[in-house]
Write a protein that holds these residues in place. Structure first.
Motif, PDB file in Angstrom:
ATOM      1  N   PHE A 121      -3.185   3.715   6.294  1.00 49.59           N
ATOM      2  CA  PHE A 121      -4.117   2.720   6.697  1.00 49.59           C
ATOM      3  C   PHE A 121      -4.133   2.357   8.010  1.00 49.59           C
ATOM      4  O   PHE A 121      -5.183   1.853   8.735  1.00 49.59           O
ATOM      5  CB  PHE A 121      -3.565   1.444   5.524  1.00 49.59           C
ATOM      6  CG  PHE A 121      -4.445   0.217   5.943  1.00 49.59           C
ATOM      7  CD1 PHE A 121      -5.639   0.091   5.751  1.00 49.59           C
ATOM      8  CD2 PHE A 121      -4.002  -1.051   6.887  1.00 49.59           C
ATOM      9  CE1 PHE A 121      -6.366  -1.283   5.800  1.00 49.59           C
ATOM     10  CE2 PHE A 121      -4.494  -1.984   7.075  1.00 49.59           C
ATOM     11  CZ  PHE A 121      -5.474  -2.297   6.428  1.00 49.59           C
ATOM     12  N   THR A 151       0.808  -1.189   0.050  1.00 51.96           N
ATOM     13  CA  THR A 151       0.188   0.217  -0.121  1.00 51.96           C
ATOM     14  C   THR A 151       0.983   1.477   0.065  1.00 51.96           C
ATOM     15  O   THR A 151       1.966   1.352   0.543  1.00 51.96           O
ATOM     16  CB  THR A 151      -1.054   0.117   1.479  1.00 51.96           C
ATOM     17  OG1 THR A 151      -1.661   1.285   1.497  1.00 51.96           O
ATOM     18  CG2 THR A 151      -0.145  -0.246   2.464  1.00 51.96           C
ATOM     19  N   SER A 164     -11.737   8.743   8.791  1.00 47.63           N
ATOM     20  CA  SER A 164     -11.598   8.089   7.313  1.00 47.63           C
ATOM     21  C   SER A 164     -11.490   9.066   5.908  1.00 47.63           C
ATOM     22  O   SER A 164     -10.648   8.970   5.196  1.00 47.63           O
ATOM     23  CB  SER A 164     -12.496   6.974   6.984  1.00 47.63           C
ATOM     24  OG  SER A 164     -12.648   5.838   8.131  1.00 47.63           O
ATOM     25  N   CYS A 215      -7.431   1.614  10.712  1.00 46.33           N
ATOM     26  CA  CYS A 215      -7.753   0.498  11.618  1.00 46.33           C
ATOM     27  C   CYS A 215      -7.806   0.900  12.937  1.00 46.33           C
ATOM     28  O   CYS A 215      -8.701   0.349  13.398  1.00 46.33           O
ATOM     29  CB  CYS A 215      -6.645  -0.626  11.245  1.00 46.33           C
ATOM     30  SG  CYS A 215      -6.810  -1.287   9.561  1.00 46.33           S
ATOM     31  N   PHE A 230      -4.478   2.378  -0.997  1.00 48.41           N
ATOM     32  CA  PHE A 230      -5.041   2.380   0.510  1.00 48.41           C
ATOM     33  C   PHE A 230      -5.079   1.027   1.129  1.00 48.41           C
ATOM     34  O   PHE A 230      -3.974   0.938   1.784  1.00 48.41           O
ATOM     35  CB  PHE A 230      -6.054   3.476   0.697  1.00 48.41           C
ATOM     36  CG  PHE A 230      -6.359   3.793   2.037  1.00 48.41           C
ATOM     37  CD1 PHE A 230      -5.783   4.721   2.490  1.00 48.41           C
ATOM     38  CD2 PHE A 230      -7.259   2.932   3.011  1.00 48.41           C
ATOM     39  CE1 PHE A 230      -5.867   5.271   4.173  1.00 48.41           C
ATOM     40  CE2 PHE A 230      -7.487   3.417   4.293  1.00 48.41           C
ATOM     41  CZ  PHE A 230      -6.776   4.478   4.695  1.00 48.41           C
ATOM     42  N   LEU A 231      -5.768   0.263   0.853  1.00 50.11           N
ATOM     43  CA  LEU A 231      -6.163  -0.977   1.227  1.00 50.11           C
ATOM     44  C   LEU A 231      -4.919  -1.926   0.715  1.00 50.11           C
ATOM     45  O   LEU A 231      -4.652  -2.085  -0.457  1.00 50.11           O
ATOM     46  CB  LEU A 231      -7.480  -1.697   0.793  1.00 50.11           C
ATOM     47  CG  LEU A 231      -8.540  -0.875   1.427  1.00 50.11           C
ATOM     48  CD1 LEU A 231     -10.098  -1.579   0.878  1.00 50.11           C
ATOM     49  CD2 LEU A 231      -8.632  -0.739   2.980  1.00 50.11           C
ATOM     50  N   THR A 284      -8.187   9.644   3.694  1.00 50.01           N
ATOM     51  CA  THR A 284      -8.171   9.411   2.309  1.00 50.01           C
ATOM     52  C   THR A 284      -8.159  10.497   1.241  1.00 50.01           C
ATOM     53  O   THR A 284      -7.824  10.377   0.052  1.00 50.01           O
ATOM     54  CB  THR A 284      -9.340   8.224   1.953  1.00 50.01           C
ATOM     55  OG1 THR A 284     -10.539   8.823   2.522  1.00 50.01           O
ATOM     56  CG2 THR A 284      -9.147   7.211   2.873  1.00 50.01           C
TER      57      THR A 284
END
Length: 267
Positions: free
Chosen positions: A196, A190, A227, A200, A259-260, A231
């Motif tokens: 990221f 990523t 979030s 989490c 990202f993920l 992002t």
């Protein structure tokens, strides 16, 4: 709703707002004395830790002691690790280019402009994003699988942040890598392992209050805002605009998840 002290939570929100404001005002005074506003990035993690610690003291006798201890440890460990990392990274450097560019456009007093646009805004965000943390102190009953799931997701996020930051620091410390794009370790999976990880961590902390649906609904805005910041706001989007012209970055972007995490595409 049974099992949640809404009035005490409301009192905690007022004190939490004052705590976040106090951290940012002290940081503003330090920044004026030091002549650089990049110190506010260190205060970001400290602000969350301070709100958690004050909430722990304020909520004695209200919620589950196990959950109160758990949310305090998780929030303080995350906040202080981030503050120490950013402090070490910025030691010996001048002003952050982001703040220098912003202040160059300031109408009138640069100090007052920074106070409004940086310190007060970040203080408000600390308070808003920490809503699930503040609420967790007033949830009653034993720890459930929600607490286990939240802690596991938090741990995954902290690992991504800490490992990603350490890998990037080692990469930058090697003179042979000057001007090159970091594309190894977690950074091959990523483009933003640290963002990221933050994602989490805050969804994990949110899960701690999901045992009570009404509390979860009242605090859902917090991980959503975090979030969006990571992002689309001051995180991923801003950094990628800064990196866009660096040699090799377009190729790195083409083969690496934005990202993920996922395995990198073939070169």
């Amino acid at each position: 709703m049974n099992g949640f002290a809404w009035a005490d939570f409301a009192r905690n929100l007022a004190v939490g707002a004052g705590t976040a404001l106090a951290v940012m005002l002290v940081t503003f005074a330090v920044a004026l004395r030091a002549g650089v506003h990049r110190v506010v990035d260190v205060a970001w993690g400290i602000g969350f830790a301070a709100v958690a610690l004050v909430s722990y003291v304020l909520s004695r006798g209200d919620g589950s002691e196990g959950l109160r201890l758990l949310v305090t440890v998780l929030t303080v460990v995350w906040g202080l690790r981030l503050a120490v990392h950013i402090g070490r990274r910025g030691r010996g450097h001048g002003e952050d280019p982001r703040y220098a560019a912003m202040l160059a456009r300031a109408p009138g007093s640069q100090a007052l402009y920074a106070l409004r646009k940086v310190y007060l805004l970040q203080g408000a965000l600390v308070w808003l994003i920490s809503l699930p943390v503040q609420a967790a102190y007033y949830v009653t009953g034993p720890l459930t699988w929600w607490a286990g799931a939240g802690t596991a997701l938090w741990a995954l996020g902290l690992a991504f942040e800490a490992v990603g930051d350490a890998q990037l620091a080692r990469f930058k410390a090697d003179p042979e890598n000057r001007g090159r794009v970091m594309d190894r370790g977690l950074w091959a999976w990523t483009r933003h392992p640290n963002y990221f990880g933050d994602f989490c961590v805050w969804w994990g902390l949110f899960l701690l209050v999901c045992v009570q649906p009404a509390v979860a609904a009242a605090t859902l805005v917090s991980p959503v805002v975090m979030s969006l910041l990571l992002t689309m706001g001051s995180g991923k989007a801003l950094l990628e605009r800064h990196m866009a012209g660096r040699p090799g970055y377009a190729e790195y972007r083409a083969r690496t998840s934005g990202f993920l995490p996922r395995p990198p595409a073939r070169r």
